[in-house]
Design a protein around this motif. Structure first.
Motif, PDB file in Angstrom:
ATOM      1  N   GLY A  27     -18.417 -47.197 -26.190  1.00  0.00           N
ATOM      2  CA  GLY A  27     -17.804 -47.597 -27.446  1.00  0.00           C
ATOM      3  C   GLY A  27     -16.671 -48.586 -27.277  1.00  0.00           C
ATOM      4  N   LYS A  28     -15.955 -48.484 -26.150  1.00  0.00           N
ATOM      5  CA  LYS A  28     -14.849 -49.417 -25.882  1.00  0.00           C
ATOM      6  C   LYS A  28     -15.342 -50.738 -25.291  1.00  0.00           C
ATOM      7  N   GLY A  29     -16.630 -50.809 -24.987  1.00  0.00           N
ATOM      8  CA  GLY A  29     -17.165 -52.014 -24.366  1.00  0.00           C
ATOM      9  C   GLY A  29     -16.949 -52.070 -22.866  1.00  0.00           C
ATOM     10  N   VAL A  30     -16.474 -50.963 -22.279  1.00  0.00           N
ATOM     11  CA  VAL A  30     -16.255 -50.912 -20.835  1.00  0.00           C
ATOM     12  C   VAL A  30     -17.594 -50.835 -20.105  1.00  0.00           C
ATOM     13  N   LEU A  31     -18.535 -50.090 -20.689  1.00  0.00           N
ATOM     14  CA  LEU A  31     -19.886 -49.995 -20.164  1.00  0.00           C
ATOM     15  C   LEU A  31     -20.837 -50.678 -21.142  1.00  0.00           C
ATOM     16  N   ASP A  32     -21.846 -51.335 -20.611  1.00  0.00           N
ATOM     17  CA  ASP A  32     -22.819 -52.023 -21.437  1.00  0.00           C
ATOM     18  C   ASP A  32     -23.698 -51.023 -22.190  1.00  0.00           C
ATOM     19  N   LEU A  65     -15.708 -45.164 -12.506  1.00  0.00           N
ATOM     20  CA  LEU A  65     -14.303 -44.872 -12.204  1.00  0.00           C
ATOM     21  C   LEU A  65     -13.772 -45.777 -11.107  1.00  0.00           C
ATOM     22  N   SER A  66     -14.663 -46.214 -10.217  1.00  0.00           N
ATOM     23  CA  SER A  66     -14.226 -47.030  -9.072  1.00  0.00           C
ATOM     24  C   SER A  66     -13.971 -48.479  -9.461  1.00  0.00           C
ATOM     25  N   ARG A  67     -14.354 -48.852 -10.667  1.00  0.00           N
ATOM     26  CA  ARG A  67     -14.253 -50.265 -11.074  1.00  0.00           C
ATOM     27  C   ARG A  67     -12.964 -50.584 -11.811  1.00  0.00           C
ATOM     28  N   HIS A  68     -12.141 -49.555 -12.064  1.00  0.00           N
ATOM     29  CA  HIS A  68     -10.943 -49.768 -12.868  1.00  0.00           C
ATOM     30  C   HIS A  68      -9.759 -49.067 -12.216  1.00  0.00           C
ATOM     31  N   PRO A  69      -8.564 -49.649 -12.320  1.00  0.00           N
ATOM     32  CA  PRO A  69      -7.377 -49.005 -11.738  1.00  0.00           C
ATOM     33  C   PRO A  69      -7.071 -47.681 -12.407  1.00  0.00           C
ATOM     34  N   ARG A  70      -6.476 -46.771 -11.648  1.00  0.00           N
ATOM     35  CA  ARG A  70      -6.215 -45.428 -12.149  1.00  0.00           C
ATOM     36  C   ARG A  70      -5.322 -45.455 -13.391  1.00  0.00           C
ATOM     37  N   ARG A  71      -4.364 -46.334 -13.429  1.00  0.00           N
ATOM     38  CA  ARG A  71      -3.461 -46.398 -14.586  1.00  0.00           C
ATOM     39  C   ARG A  71      -4.246 -46.700 -15.869  1.00  0.00           C
ATOM     40  N   GLU A  72      -5.217 -47.591 -15.779  1.00  0.00           N
ATOM     41  CA  GLU A  72      -6.032 -47.928 -16.940  1.00  0.00           C
ATOM     42  C   GLU A  72      -6.930 -46.748 -17.325  1.00  0.00           C
ATOM     43  N   LEU A  73      -7.511 -46.101 -16.321  1.00  0.00           N
ATOM     44  CA  LEU A  73      -8.353 -44.935 -16.584  1.00  0.00           C
ATOM     45  C   LEU A  73      -7.564 -43.822 -17.265  1.00  0.00           C
ATOM     46  N   ALA A  75      -4.927 -44.110 -19.132  1.00  0.00           N
ATOM     47  CA  ALA A  75      -4.635 -44.504 -20.511  1.00  0.00           C
ATOM     48  C   ALA A  75      -5.864 -44.290 -21.393  1.00  0.00           C
ATOM     49  N   TRP A  76      -7.028 -44.643 -20.877  1.00  0.00           N
ATOM     50  CA  TRP A  76      -8.263 -44.414 -21.638  1.00  0.00           C
ATOM     51  C   TRP A  76      -8.485 -42.922 -21.869  1.00  0.00           C
ATOM     52  N   HIS A  77      -8.170 -42.129 -20.845  1.00  0.00           N
ATOM     53  CA  HIS A  77      -8.414 -40.698 -20.987  1.00  0.00           C
ATOM     54  C   HIS A  77      -7.519 -40.084 -22.058  1.00  0.00           C
ATOM     55  N   ARG A  78      -6.287 -40.541 -22.173  1.00  0.00           N
ATOM     56  CA  ARG A  78      -5.418 -40.029 -23.240  1.00  0.00           C
ATOM     57  C   ARG A  78      -6.017 -40.333 -24.609  1.00  0.00           C
ATOM     58  N   GLU A  79      -6.571 -41.514 -24.757  1.00  0.00           N
ATOM     59  CA  GLU A  79      -7.242 -41.873 -26.014  1.00  0.00           C
ATOM     60  C   GLU A  79      -8.488 -41.014 -26.218  1.00  0.00           C
ATOM     61  N   PHE A  80      -9.235 -40.807 -25.144  1.00  0.00           N
ATOM     62  CA  PHE A  80     -10.441 -39.968 -25.177  1.00  0.00           C
ATOM     63  C   PHE A  80     -10.110 -38.543 -25.592  1.00  0.00           C
ATOM     64  N   MET A  81      -9.038 -37.977 -25.053  1.00  0.00           N
ATOM     65  CA  MET A  81      -8.635 -36.622 -25.421  1.00  0.00           C
ATOM     66  C   MET A  81      -8.378 -36.529 -26.918  1.00  0.00           C
ATOM     67  N   ALA A  82      -7.644 -37.495 -27.450  1.00  0.00           N
ATOM     68  CA  ALA A  82      -7.266 -37.452 -28.861  1.00  0.00           C
ATOM     69  C   ALA A  82      -8.467 -37.652 -29.782  1.00  0.00           C
ATOM     70  N   SER A  83      -9.342 -38.583 -29.427  1.00  0.00           N
ATOM     71  CA  SER A  83     -10.410 -38.959 -30.348  1.00  0.00           C
ATOM     72  C   SER A  83     -11.677 -38.139 -30.177  1.00  0.00           C
ATOM     73  N   ARG A  84     -11.981 -37.682 -28.957  1.00  0.00           N
ATOM     74  CA  ARG A  84     -13.259 -37.025 -28.694  1.00  0.00           C
ATOM     75  C   ARG A  84     -13.124 -35.537 -28.353  1.00  0.00           C
ATOM     76  N   ILE A  85     -12.104 -35.157 -27.585  1.00  0.00           N
ATOM     77  CA  ILE A  85     -12.029 -33.795 -27.058  1.00  0.00           C
ATOM     78  C   ILE A  85     -11.341 -32.832 -28.022  1.00  0.00           C
ATOM     79  N   LEU A  86     -10.179 -33.176 -28.520  1.00  0.00           N
ATOM     80  CA  LEU A  86      -9.465 -32.240 -29.388  1.00  0.00           C
ATOM     81  C   LEU A  86     -10.301 -31.806 -30.594  1.00  0.00           C
ATOM     82  N   PRO A  87     -11.095 -32.696 -31.200  1.00  0.00           N
ATOM     83  CA  PRO A  87     -11.945 -32.229 -32.295  1.00  0.00           C
ATOM     84  C   PRO A  87     -13.036 -31.249 -31.857  1.00  0.00           C
ATOM     85  N   MET A  88     -13.309 -31.153 -30.555  1.00  0.00           N
ATOM     86  CA  MET A  88     -14.342 -30.239 -30.063  1.00  0.00           C
ATOM     87  C   MET A  88     -13.772 -28.888 -29.627  1.00  0.00           C
TER      88      MET A  88
END
Length: 220
Positions: A27-32, A65-73, A75-88
């Motif tokens: 959805g973020k365009g990180v993966l095709d 995971l190996s294609r992106h720096p940990r800091r970026e990952l 940050a994405w995970h914090r967004e993922f937690m809020a948008s995808r995980i907490l509602p579950m």
């Protein structure tokens, strides 16, 4: 020791964090989307059917995971937690974990999903102990490879026994041991505990639970 073991995906969560992480990156365009969405859906169907090649799946899941720096990952995970995980996460799931924790049980989330995805979820549940598939890290960055035995099917039993042995304990010596799971893939561990519980089970686990007189419950 008194144990309360919890599967994560489709058990404590009303969805699958592994699947959702890949969908989030798509959805973020990180993966095709064209390349990855069909593979993600195919792996998920194989998991539900009990035919998943865990090493092929981990290559698919961990390589990004190996294609992106940990800091970026992170940050994405914090967004993922809020948008995808907490509602579950349902109130019922939170209360179940809290009930075991308040009773003095040692609570452990045991999941085939990798630690990067699941560690913040375990923290959200207030569960200090997590047994997950371990992605390899070098100097804080992911390599795309897995370390040790994946925590999947028979691997969950092996990983749990090793975790207990490191603490001078054995599963068969536990005063009691609960394991909550939705999946027939977890039958290996369900058969090892004193209190197996089927949670919103798939058709095969529901059939086995009814035949063996195991409790069936819903956290939805």
């Amino acid at each position: 020791m008194r144990l309360a073991l919890f599967d994560l995906d489709n058990t404590l969560l009303s969805g699958d964090s592994d699947f959702e992480w890949a969908q989030f990156l798509i959805g973020k365009g990180v993966l095709d989307r064209e390349v990855y969405e069909a593979k993600n859906l195919a792996f998920y169907e194989q998991y539900k059917a009990g035919t998943l090649d865990i090493h092929a799946f981990l290559d698919f899941q961990l390589r990004p995971l190996s294609r992106h720096p940990r800091r970026e990952l992170d940050a994405w995970h914090r967004e993922f937690m809020a948008s995808r995980i907490l509602p579950m996460i349902t109130d019922k799931a939170r209360r179940l974990v809290a009930r075991h924790r308040d009773a003095g049980d040692t609570c452990v989330i045991i999941t085939a999903t990798n630690r990067f995805v699941t560690a913040p979820i375990a923290e959200e549940f207030g569960v200090a102990h997590l047994i997950a598939t371990e992605p390899e890290e070098i100097d804080g960055e992911f390599t795309g490879r897995v370390v040790g035995i994946p925590s999947f099917r028979e691997g969950k039993v092996a990983r749990l026994k090793a975790w207990l042995a490191a603490r001078g304990a054995r599963l068969d010596e536990a005063e009691h041991s609960y394991f909550y799971s939705d999946s027939h893939n977890d039958l290996f561990l369900l058969e090892q505990v004193t209190h197996p519980v089927a949670v919103d089970p798939d058709d095969e686990l529901a059939r086995i639970a009814r035949a063996r007189g195991w409790p069936i419950m819903s956290l939805r």
